[in-house]
Design a protein around this motif. Structure first.
Motif, PDB file in Angstrom:
ATOM      1  N   THR A 194      71.682  38.411  57.947  1.00 30.65           N
ATOM      2  CA  THR A 194      71.373  38.324  56.902  1.00 30.65           C
ATOM      3  C   THR A 194      71.044  38.622  55.218  1.00 30.65           C
ATOM      4  O   THR A 194      71.548  38.528  54.196  1.00 30.65           O
ATOM      5  CB  THR A 194      70.030  37.101  56.535  1.00 30.65           C
ATOM      6  OG1 THR A 194      69.275  38.033  56.997  1.00 30.65           O
ATOM      7  CG2 THR A 194      70.153  36.785  57.793  1.00 30.65           C
TER       8      THR A 194
ATOM      9  N   GLY B 299      72.747  42.521  62.798  1.00 34.66           N
ATOM     10  CA  GLY B 299      71.768  42.266  62.105  1.00 34.66           C
ATOM     11  C   GLY B 299      71.246  43.544  61.678  1.00 34.66           C
ATOM     12  O   GLY B 299      70.242  44.513  60.863  1.00 34.66           O
TER      13      GLY B 299
ATOM     14  N   SER C 122      72.412  34.428  60.357  1.00 31.27           N
ATOM     15  CA  SER C 122      71.541  34.875  60.869  1.00 31.27           C
ATOM     16  C   SER C 122      72.118  34.897  62.220  1.00 31.27           C
ATOM     17  O   SER C 122      73.050  34.345  63.083  1.00 31.27           O
ATOM     18  CB  SER C 122      71.005  33.502  61.236  1.00 31.27           C
ATOM     19  OG  SER C 122      69.896  33.368  62.481  1.00 31.27           O
ATOM     20  N   THR C 123      72.039  36.165  62.783  1.00 28.61           N
ATOM     21  CA  THR C 123      72.525  36.888  64.396  1.00 28.61           C
ATOM     22  C   THR C 123      71.911  35.919  65.417  1.00 28.61           C
ATOM     23  O   THR C 123      73.135  35.780  66.782  1.00 28.61           O
ATOM     24  CB  THR C 123      71.885  38.352  64.405  1.00 28.61           C
ATOM     25  OG1 THR C 123      70.635  38.153  64.443  1.00 28.61           O
ATOM     26  CG2 THR C 123      72.202  39.363  63.349  1.00 28.61           C
ATOM     27  N   HIS C 124      70.872  34.871  65.448  1.00 28.02           N
ATOM     28  CA  HIS C 124      70.510  33.776  66.165  1.00 28.02           C
ATOM     29  C   HIS C 124      71.388  32.918  66.479  1.00 28.02           C
ATOM     30  O   HIS C 124      71.864  32.274  67.137  1.00 28.02           O
ATOM     31  CB  HIS C 124      69.608  33.450  65.848  1.00 28.02           C
ATOM     32  CG  HIS C 124      68.530  32.569  66.780  1.00 28.02           C
ATOM     33  ND1 HIS C 124      68.911  31.431  66.991  1.00 28.02           N
ATOM     34  CD2 HIS C 124      67.499  32.785  67.676  1.00 28.02           C
ATOM     35  CE1 HIS C 124      68.435  30.538  68.317  1.00 28.02           C
ATOM     36  NE2 HIS C 124      67.380  32.005  68.799  1.00 28.02           N
ATOM     37  N   ALA C 125      72.167  32.743  64.889  1.00 31.21           N
ATOM     38  CA  ALA C 125      72.763  31.096  64.361  1.00 31.21           C
ATOM     39  C   ALA C 125      74.605  31.589  65.162  1.00 31.21           C
ATOM     40  O   ALA C 125      75.287  30.964  66.256  1.00 31.21           O
ATOM     41  CB  ALA C 125      73.548  30.905  63.579  1.00 31.21           C
TER      42      ALA C 125
ATOM     43  N   SER D 101      73.878  38.133  73.853  1.00 25.36           N
ATOM     44  CA  SER D 101      72.541  37.406  73.871  1.00 25.36           C
ATOM     45  C   SER D 101      72.247  37.244  75.078  1.00 25.36           C
ATOM     46  O   SER D 101      73.106  36.654  76.091  1.00 25.36           O
ATOM     47  CB  SER D 101      72.495  36.402  73.328  1.00 25.36           C
ATOM     48  OG  SER D 101      73.316  35.237  73.892  1.00 25.36           O
TER      49      SER D 101
ATOM     50  N   LEU E  69      74.959  34.405  67.836  1.00 24.24           N
ATOM     51  CA  LEU E  69      75.101  33.912  69.445  1.00 24.24           C
ATOM     52  C   LEU E  69      74.523  33.079  69.458  1.00 24.24           C
ATOM     53  O   LEU E  69      75.321  32.642  70.503  1.00 24.24           O
ATOM     54  CB  LEU E  69      74.092  34.947  69.807  1.00 24.24           C
ATOM     55  CG  LEU E  69      73.129  36.798  69.298  1.00 24.24           C
ATOM     56  CD1 LEU E  69      72.379  36.919  69.663  1.00 24.24           C
ATOM     57  CD2 LEU E  69      74.743  37.410  70.451  1.00 24.24           C
ATOM     58  N   ASP E  70      74.454  31.918  68.471  1.00 28.54           N
ATOM     59  CA  ASP E  70      73.753  31.095  69.835  1.00 28.54           C
ATOM     60  C   ASP E  70      75.889  29.910  69.745  1.00 28.54           C
ATOM     61  O   ASP E  70      75.838  29.530  70.546  1.00 28.54           O
ATOM     62  CB  ASP E  70      72.930  29.862  68.604  1.00 28.54           C
ATOM     63  CG  ASP E  70      71.831  29.820  69.233  1.00 28.54           C
ATOM     64  OD1 ASP E  70      71.384  29.799  69.955  1.00 28.54           O
ATOM     65  OD2 ASP E  70      70.895  29.797  68.561  1.00 28.54           O
TER      66      ASP E  70
ATOM     67  N   HIS F  16      77.638  31.508  72.619  1.00 26.61           N
ATOM     68  CA  HIS F  16      76.691  30.764  73.839  1.00 26.61           C
ATOM     69  C   HIS F  16      77.401  29.786  73.623  1.00 26.61           C
ATOM     70  O   HIS F  16      78.314  29.689  75.288  1.00 26.61           O
ATOM     71  CB  HIS F  16      75.449  30.428  73.837  1.00 26.61           C
ATOM     72  CG  HIS F  16      74.919  29.564  75.018  1.00 26.61           C
ATOM     73  ND1 HIS F  16      75.240  30.177  76.273  1.00 26.61           N
ATOM     74  CD2 HIS F  16      73.978  29.228  74.760  1.00 26.61           C
ATOM     75  CE1 HIS F  16      74.495  29.417  77.016  1.00 26.61           C
ATOM     76  NE2 HIS F  16      73.878  28.762  76.041  1.00 26.61           N
TER      77      HIS F  16
END
Length: 315
Positions: free
Chosen positions: A80, A54, A98-101, A6, A103-104, A107
């Protein structure tokens, strides 16, 4: 060696000197009509890890499923959709979520990840240099084609050379036309350019009115080849009727844009492309360039076709 992070993760790692430039990790799209760089990276046999965020593993995305045969690195698949995670057998370690979670989390763990990346930095850079030493695209002679009607590659190549001023949107048919409106509103500090086709304009072209109403400085480039291009190339092989069903009348999309309150330009020859792009960019409002393009331009899908020949539809 095919890490993809990310923006916060990449920024953190670059700050540590692990990645010299943003574009160093961008090798292009893999799969149908993908770049040679991406194909060589994934199918070249030198991957250590493949992180899939994803994406599914459908025919197009996997180069006709070639990736499951030729790519044997450790794979981490984040999605997901449990159907996507389980539909293709054992393709590595799956992470439902979640891909967002994901990557978070990476990070947050960037400091712990950095030492391992630093250890392989020289090897990773050498790997990237080897891949980028070869040609990125197929049929690159078409990028400078002087033919009339305009070869689509010539129009796109010129915009690529001006890409410092653009944020490109490349997604399924028609999606980018309205999506650019949201992106331009969210990123008013950037200029947005959409490369789309006349078939896509028939789907979502009316959204141009929304962009024009709010004077959003988006440049829409319509590759107007009078056909559902890639489908037409195959359909015409089966006779006059399939060819007719995939053909489109030559609409005046520049006139359409003006009727909706945007600026409209028409390009018929490659020599006029650069000047027209600059005029559209300088307009300061929504602008559309109707590029009268040739439809008899085969799509460079050589790697995909090779994968297709290697597999049977009756597995």
């Amino acid at each position: 060696m095919a890490e993809r992070w990310s923006i916060p993760v990449a920024t953190t790692l670059r700050a540590k000197g692990l990645f010299p430039e943003d574009h160093a990790l961008s090798l292009g799209v893999f799969g149908y009509a993908g770049t040679r760089h991406a194909t060589n990276a994934i199918l070249g046999g030198k991957l250590d890890y493949l992180l899939v965020l994803g994406s599914g593993f459908n025919e197009r995305d996997t180069m006709h499923w070639t990736v499951r045969e030729k790519s044997k690195p450790m794979m981490i698949h984040v999605n997901t959709d449990m159907d996507e995670l389980t539909a293709n057998g054992d393709l590595g370690h799956v992470v439902p979520g979640s891909t967002h979670a994901f990557l978070d989390f990476m990070h947050v763990r960037a400091a712990a990840i950095a030492p391992a990346l630093e250890a392989g930095q020289a090897r990773r850079r050498e790997w990237l240099e080897q891949i980028k030493a070869g040609p990125r695209l197929y049929d690159i002679e078409n990028c400078g084609s002087p033919r009339v009607p305009v070869h689509p590659a010539a129009a796109i190549a010129l915009l690529e050379r001006l890409r410092a001023a653009y944020l490109h949107l490349r997604y399924p048919m028609g999606w980018a036309i309205p999506a650019a409106i949201g992106v331009q509103c969210a990123r008013s500090d950037r200029r947005i350019a959409v490369i789309t086709g006349d078939g896509c304009m028939q789907m979502h072209g009316m959204e141009l009115q929304t962009a024009a109403r709010y004077r959003l400085p988006i440049v829409y480039v319509v590759i107007n080849n009078g056909a559902l291009g890639n489908v037409w190339l195959r359909a015409r092989q089966y006779g006059a009727l399939p060819e007719e069903l995939t053909s489109i009348p030559d609409h005046d999309w520049a006139g359409f844009a003006r009727a909706l309150g945007a600026q409209g330009f028409t390009v018929r020859e490659p020599a006029a492309l650069a000047e027209t792009y600059q005029k559209a960019l300088a307009a300061g409002t929504t602008a559309l360039i109707d590029v009268k393009a040739d439809k008899d331009c085969p799509t460079p899908v050589y790697d995909f076709n090779a994968g297709k020949r290697a597999w049977s539809y009756h597995e």
